[in-house]
Design an enzyme around this catalytic site. Structure first.
Site, PDB file in Angstrom:
ATOM      1  N   GLY A  11       0.409  -5.394  -0.471  1.00  0.00           N
ATOM      2  CA  GLY A  11       0.722  -4.736   0.900  1.00  0.00           C
ATOM      3  C   GLY A  11      -0.342  -3.767   1.024  1.00  0.00           C
ATOM      4  CB  ALA A  13      -3.873  -4.338   4.759  1.00  0.00           C
ATOM      5  CD  GLN A  15       2.930   2.845   8.492  1.00  0.00           C
ATOM      6  OE1 GLN A  15       2.870   3.891   8.914  1.00  0.00           O
ATOM      7  NE2 GLN A  15       4.128   2.291   8.198  1.00  0.00           N
ATOM      8  CB  ILE A  16       3.027   2.482   1.128  1.00  0.00           C
ATOM      9  CG1 ILE A  16       4.170   3.158   2.062  1.00  0.00           C
ATOM     10  CG2 ILE A  16       2.969   3.106  -0.213  1.00  0.00           C
ATOM     11  CD1 ILE A  16       5.428   2.911   1.518  1.00  0.00           C
ATOM     12  N   GLY A  17       0.017   1.595   1.244  1.00  0.00           N
ATOM     13  CA  GLY A  17      -1.227   1.170   0.544  1.00  0.00           C
ATOM     14  C   GLY A  17      -2.469   1.937   0.809  1.00  0.00           C
ATOM     15  NE  ARG A  92      18.647  -4.335   6.612  1.00  0.00           N
ATOM     16  CZ  ARG A  92      19.765  -4.837   5.964  1.00  0.00           C
ATOM     17  NH1 ARG A  92      20.358  -5.593   6.808  1.00  0.00           N
ATOM     18  NH2 ARG A  92      20.200  -4.716   4.929  1.00  0.00           N
ATOM     19  CB  VAL A 129       6.639   0.537  -3.629  1.00  0.00           C
ATOM     20  CG1 VAL A 129       7.045   1.484  -2.330  1.00  0.00           C
ATOM     21  CG2 VAL A 129       6.181   1.321  -4.685  1.00  0.00           C
ATOM     22  CG  ASP A 159      15.563   7.900  -3.172  1.00  0.00           C
ATOM     23  OD1 ASP A 159      15.718   7.884  -1.943  1.00  0.00           O
ATOM     24  OD2 ASP A 159      15.104   6.818  -3.909  1.00  0.00           O
ATOM     25  NE  ARG A 162      12.661  10.939   1.005  1.00  0.00           N
ATOM     26  CZ  ARG A 162      12.780   9.688   1.576  1.00  0.00           C
ATOM     27  NH1 ARG A 162      13.889   8.933   0.974  1.00  0.00           N
ATOM     28  NH2 ARG A 162      12.103   9.231   2.293  1.00  0.00           N
ATOM     29  CG  HIS A 187      15.472   2.910  -2.673  1.00  0.00           C
ATOM     30  ND1 HIS A 187      15.082   4.365  -2.423  1.00  0.00           N
ATOM     31  CD2 HIS A 187      14.853   2.309  -1.582  1.00  0.00           C
ATOM     32  CE1 HIS A 187      14.302   4.606  -1.350  1.00  0.00           C
ATOM     33  NE2 HIS A 187      14.255   3.454  -0.913  1.00  0.00           N
TER      34      HIS A 187
HETATM   35  P1  NAX Z   1       3.849  -1.807   6.139  1.00  0.00           P
HETATM   36  O1  NAX Z   1       4.348  -2.688   7.132  1.00  0.00           O
HETATM   37  O2  NAX Z   1       2.762  -0.734   6.731  1.00  0.00           O
HETATM   38  O3  NAX Z   1       2.748  -2.395   4.945  1.00  0.00           O
HETATM   39  C1  NAX Z   1       3.467  -3.803   4.271  1.00  0.00           C
HETATM   40  C2  NAX Z   1       1.943  -4.727   4.078  1.00  0.00           C
HETATM   41  O4  NAX Z   1       2.538  -5.450   3.202  1.00  0.00           O
HETATM   42  C3  NAX Z   1       1.580  -5.345   5.310  1.00  0.00           C
HETATM   43  O5  NAX Z   1       0.040  -4.955   5.269  1.00  0.00           O
HETATM   44  C4  NAX Z   1       2.030  -6.744   4.888  1.00  0.00           C
HETATM   45  O6  NAX Z   1       0.638  -7.542   5.535  1.00  0.00           O
HETATM   46  C5  NAX Z   1       2.061  -6.867   3.429  1.00  0.00           C
HETATM   47  N1  NAX Z   1       2.824  -7.926   2.848  1.00  0.00           N
HETATM   48  C6  NAX Z   1       3.730  -8.774   3.359  1.00  0.00           C
HETATM   49  N2  NAX Z   1       4.114  -9.902   2.689  1.00  0.00           N
HETATM   50  C7  NAX Z   1       3.224  -9.393   1.713  1.00  0.00           C
HETATM   51  C8  NAX Z   1       2.879 -10.471   0.573  1.00  0.00           C
HETATM   52  N3  NAX Z   1       3.825 -11.791   0.422  1.00  0.00           N
HETATM   53  N4  NAX Z   1       1.908 -10.246  -0.446  1.00  0.00           N
HETATM   54  C9  NAX Z   1       1.183  -9.194  -0.109  1.00  0.00           C
HETATM   55  N5  NAX Z   1       1.432  -8.266   0.966  1.00  0.00           N
HETATM   56  C10 NAX Z   1       2.195  -8.590   1.754  1.00  0.00           C
HETATM   57  O7  NAX Z   1       4.619  -1.101   5.235  1.00  0.00           O
HETATM   58  P2  NAX Z   1       4.810   0.262   4.299  1.00  0.00           P
HETATM   59  O8  NAX Z   1       4.946   1.412   5.218  1.00  0.00           O
HETATM   60  O9  NAX Z   1       3.429   0.229   3.610  1.00  0.00           O
HETATM   61  O10 NAX Z   1       5.822  -0.075   3.496  1.00  0.00           O
HETATM   62  C11 NAX Z   1       6.034  -0.948   2.308  1.00  0.00           C
HETATM   63  C12 NAX Z   1       7.432  -0.946   1.805  1.00  0.00           C
HETATM   64  O11 NAX Z   1       7.581   0.119   1.215  1.00  0.00           O
HETATM   65  C13 NAX Z   1       8.520  -1.487   2.679  1.00  0.00           C
HETATM   66  O12 NAX Z   1       9.190  -2.613   1.935  1.00  0.00           O
HETATM   67  C14 NAX Z   1       9.505  -0.247   2.735  1.00  0.00           C
HETATM   68  O13 NAX Z   1      10.683  -0.424   3.170  1.00  0.00           O
HETATM   69  C15 NAX Z   1       9.104   0.253   1.252  1.00  0.00           C
HETATM   70  N6  NAX Z   1       9.426   1.656   1.274  1.00  0.00           N
HETATM   71  C16 NAX Z   1      10.113   2.031  -0.079  1.00  0.00           C
HETATM   72  C17 NAX Z   1      10.360   3.339  -0.426  1.00  0.00           C
HETATM   73  C18 NAX Z   1      11.127   3.580  -1.805  1.00  0.00           C
HETATM   74  O14 NAX Z   1      11.332   4.910  -2.131  1.00  0.00           O
HETATM   75  N7  NAX Z   1      11.282   2.547  -2.670  1.00  0.00           N
HETATM   76  C19 NAX Z   1      10.168   4.592   0.613  1.00  0.00           C
HETATM   77  C20 NAX Z   1       9.006   4.148   1.520  1.00  0.00           C
HETATM   78  C21 NAX Z   1       9.171   2.788   2.268  1.00  0.00           C
HETATM   79  O15 NAX Z   1      10.163   2.677   3.072  1.00  0.00           O
END
Ligand code: NAX
Length: 332
Positions: A11, A13, A15-17, A92, A129, A159, A162, A187
């Protein structure tokens, strides 16, 4: 230059990446003398954006950055990797049931687990994550049976962080005065942030904050829901999900895993249960953990009062239900 640590971020590309890659390359996480080589795994539709991130990483001229590679194939991305940060996940969508979400994520984390099992370095460490993080970690681990179980973790550090801030605010002390907070369980909204073993400037937090054994008042009405629903609150106020704080938490998790938790303190992480605290063996649940010599260890011997026990049991029941759904979908 010593051999670089190979880090694969999925992931990449997203946001978190974007919020974590530059800090990984800067040396602030693994140390100022540890070179890194970054592998960016994306779906084919996003590899061009990942190439752009790689160009920006180049443009930072980080002395510790050995190189950046972009992949759309998990086998190639995890070949020889020492550290895998599994961030990319399927969010989701409207009308999606929990089973649909798990199935969609199983299609991501199953093959990634297989690729880790097939080609990652012997010392590989995995942090999941992407949500549902605990069960995605369980699915990943199930597909890499030859990798030791203690290498698979799920992120509950956001968490945890926070919770630290909420306790500090309540006590009106700097956050650095708060220690030994714990996130137990999943989580998710059922997680249990526990202050009964926490300390504020060396004193029991429950005394300082006047928290009764049954958790009535601030703990139940304010603290637990504030921590558990903070993600939704950020979305409401910021207009988008937690990004920089999530990336920061992932880096805190990695930092402590490699470099240890401070003496006298602990952190929280989703780890594969060994049966501690009655959490069924094999579930990926959040526990209080210390880290030494590159290993997380569950803190033992904490007494759980009836309030804490009930909260932990409820969250673990949710984890067990997720595991059963994943099993029924043949994802494990
Ligand atoms: P984004 O939607 O900005 O980025 C996700 C990226 O993953 C996209 O670029 C997408 O192309 C890529 N992706 C999808 N399937 C893939 C695959 N099979 N192989 C490689 N890349 C793939 O989401 P972002 O805001 O970066 O959040 C990422 C994840 O973190 C989400 O699942 C989100 O729910 C989760 N989180 C987890 C948290 C935690 O505390 N554990 C908190 C923050 C966040 O909500």
């Amino acid at each position: 230059m010593t051999t670089p640590v190979r880090i694969t971020v999925t992931g990449a590309a997203g946001q978190i990446g974007y919020a974590l890659l530059f800090r990984l390359a800067s040396g602030e996480v693994l140390g100022p003398d540890v070179p890194v080589r970054l592998g960016l795994l994306e779906i084919p539709a996003a590899t061009r954006a990942a190439e752009g991130v790689a160009m920006e990483l180049d443009d930072c001229a980080f002395p510790l950055l050995d190189g950046v590679d972009v992949f759309d194939d998990p086998r190639a991305a995890f070949d020889g990797t020492n550290l895998a940060l599994l961030v990319g996940a399927r969010p989701r969508g409207p009308g999606m049931e929990r089973g649909d979400l798990l199935a969609a994520n199983g299609a991501i984390f199953g093959p990634q687990g297989e690729a880790i099992g097939a080609g990652a370095a012997d010392d590989v460490r995995v942090l999941v994550v992407g949500n549902p993080a605990n069960t995605n970690a369980l699915i990943t681990a199930a597909h890499a049976p030859d990798v030791p179980r203690d290498r698979f973790t799920a992120m509950t550090r956001l968490d945890h962080n926070r919770a630290l801030t909420q306790v500090a605010r309540r006590a009106d002390v700097p956050v650095g005065d708060v220690r030994r907070v714990t996130i137990w369980g999943n989580h998710s909204a059922t997680q249990y942030p526990d202050v009964f073993h926490a300390e504020i400037a060396g004193r029991p937090a429950a005394d300082v904050l006047h928290v009764p054994e049954d958790g009535a008042g601030w703990l139940t009405d304010d603290f637990v829901p504030t921590v558990a629903k903070r993600g939704a609150a950020i979305i409401e106020v910021r207009g988008g999900s937690s990004v920089a704080s999530a990336a920061n938490a992932a880096l805190d998790h990695v930092h402590d895993w490699y470099r240890g938790t401070p003496e006298g303190d602990w952190t929280s992480a989703g780890v594969v249960s060994d049966g501690s605290y009655g959490v069924p063996e094999g579930l990926v649940s959040s526990f209080p953990v210390t880290a030494r010599d590159g290993r997380f260890e569950i803190v033992q011997g904490l007494e759980l009062n009836a309030f804490s026990r009930a909260r932990l049991d409820a969250s673990v029941a949710e984890l067990a239900a997720e595991r059963d759904t994943a099993a029924s979908l043949a994802l494990l």
